[in-house]
Scaffold this motif. Structure first.
Motif, PDB file in Angstrom:
ATOM      1  N   ILE A   1       1.050   4.716  -3.561  1.00 45.32           N
ATOM      2  CA  ILE A   1       0.947   5.285  -3.026  1.00 45.32           C
ATOM      3  C   ILE A   1       2.095   6.434  -3.536  1.00 45.32           C
ATOM      4  O   ILE A   1       2.078   6.954  -3.617  1.00 45.32           O
TER       5      ILE A   1
ATOM      6  N   LEU B   1      -5.328  -0.328  -0.414  1.00 43.24           N
ATOM      7  CA  LEU B   1      -4.649  -1.578   0.610  1.00 43.24           C
ATOM      8  C   LEU B   1      -4.323  -0.974   2.273  1.00 43.24           C
ATOM      9  O   LEU B   1      -4.081  -2.115   2.485  1.00 43.24           O
ATOM     10  N   ARG B   2      -3.942   0.476   2.111  1.00 42.51           N
ATOM     11  CA  ARG B   2      -3.961   0.439   3.646  1.00 42.51           C
ATOM     12  C   ARG B   2      -4.493   0.363   4.821  1.00 42.51           C
ATOM     13  O   ARG B   2      -4.620  -0.328   5.941  1.00 42.51           O
TER      14      ARG B   2
ATOM     15  N   GLY C   1       1.086  -0.900   0.255  1.00 42.91           N
ATOM     16  CA  GLY C   1      -0.075   0.263  -0.018  1.00 42.91           C
ATOM     17  C   GLY C   1       1.132   1.284   0.023  1.00 42.91           C
ATOM     18  O   GLY C   1       0.640   2.096  -0.788  1.00 42.91           O
TER      19      GLY C   1
ATOM     20  N   VAL D   1      -5.611   2.698  -5.102  1.00 44.04           N
ATOM     21  CA  VAL D   1      -5.069   1.767  -5.153  1.00 44.04           C
ATOM     22  C   VAL D   1      -4.705   1.316  -3.566  1.00 44.04           C
ATOM     23  O   VAL D   1      -4.809   0.135  -2.280  1.00 44.04           O
ATOM     24  N   GLY D   2      -3.312   2.429  -3.557  1.00 43.99           N
ATOM     25  CA  GLY D   2      -2.367   2.169  -2.286  1.00 43.99           C
ATOM     26  C   GLY D   2      -3.254   2.777  -0.979  1.00 43.99           C
ATOM     27  O   GLY D   2      -2.856   2.123   0.207  1.00 43.99           O
ATOM     28  N   HIS D   3      -4.426   3.458  -1.474  1.00 41.42           N
ATOM     29  CA  HIS D   3      -5.128   3.465   0.642  1.00 41.42           C
ATOM     30  C   HIS D   3      -5.900   3.272   0.849  1.00 41.42           C
ATOM     31  O   HIS D   3      -6.106   2.362   1.428  1.00 41.42           O
TER      32      HIS D   3
END
Lengths: 107, 107
Positions: A81, B87-88, A77, B83-85
């Motif tokens: 980002i 996953l986070r 993640g 997408v990173g957020h």
């Protein structure tokens, strides 16, 4: 400027995800002061493959990105980002890094 | 809980990048009120392939992610950040969405 040059500039102005992913993973490795072999070994991938990923030559699978991220002490993640911000910054600063990239390709 | 169930939960607790990428692209398409065929056609990919991407079955190449992102009116950078957020958030909220996912898989 000929149409072909414009087309080339357009391509350069849109760096691919794998290119910035590779650059970010390399930055993370350098910050840790590690050699390719160190990180690759912990991630369970070959040194050659990690080198190709870092140079943006391969689109690694989600499993490989996960393994390399963990080996570098981070998460998928956070990597996504960071890579997203790299891509966004490149798209917003055509006068600096993108022009430099275009010149580098044209050389 | 048996060890196998714990192992399964562990797998569920670490969603893969392609799974959240697919879910995000599907969300973007739904927000536009489009059918798979509409978006796929503009992105230059088959409807079947876009469906597989949305279901997290395929790790699409950087070029395909670029084409689908543009077809959905966004950029690769913005998609990666979103997408990173996702996953986070999933990693930080094991009591909510991840449990729901585990139940869904166990059903």
């Amino acid at each position: 400027m000929a149409p072909t040059s414009l087309a080339r500039l357009s391509i350069v102005a849109a760096p691919l995800y794998r290119e910035e992913l590779g650059a970010h993973l390399r930055d993370l490795r350098h910050r840790r002061g590690e050699r390719l072999a160190d990180t690759a070994s912990r991630a369970g991938v070959s040194t050659q493959y990690l080198s190709e990923i870092e140079r943006g030559r391969k689109d690694p699978s989600s499993e490989i990105v996960e393994a390399v991220s963990v080996a570098l002490g981070t998460t998928v993640g956070d990597v996504a980002i960071a890579v997203g911000h790299r891509l966004r910054d490149l798209a917003r600063a055509p006068g600096t890094s993108l022009r430099a990239r275009a010149f580098a390709l044209a050389a």
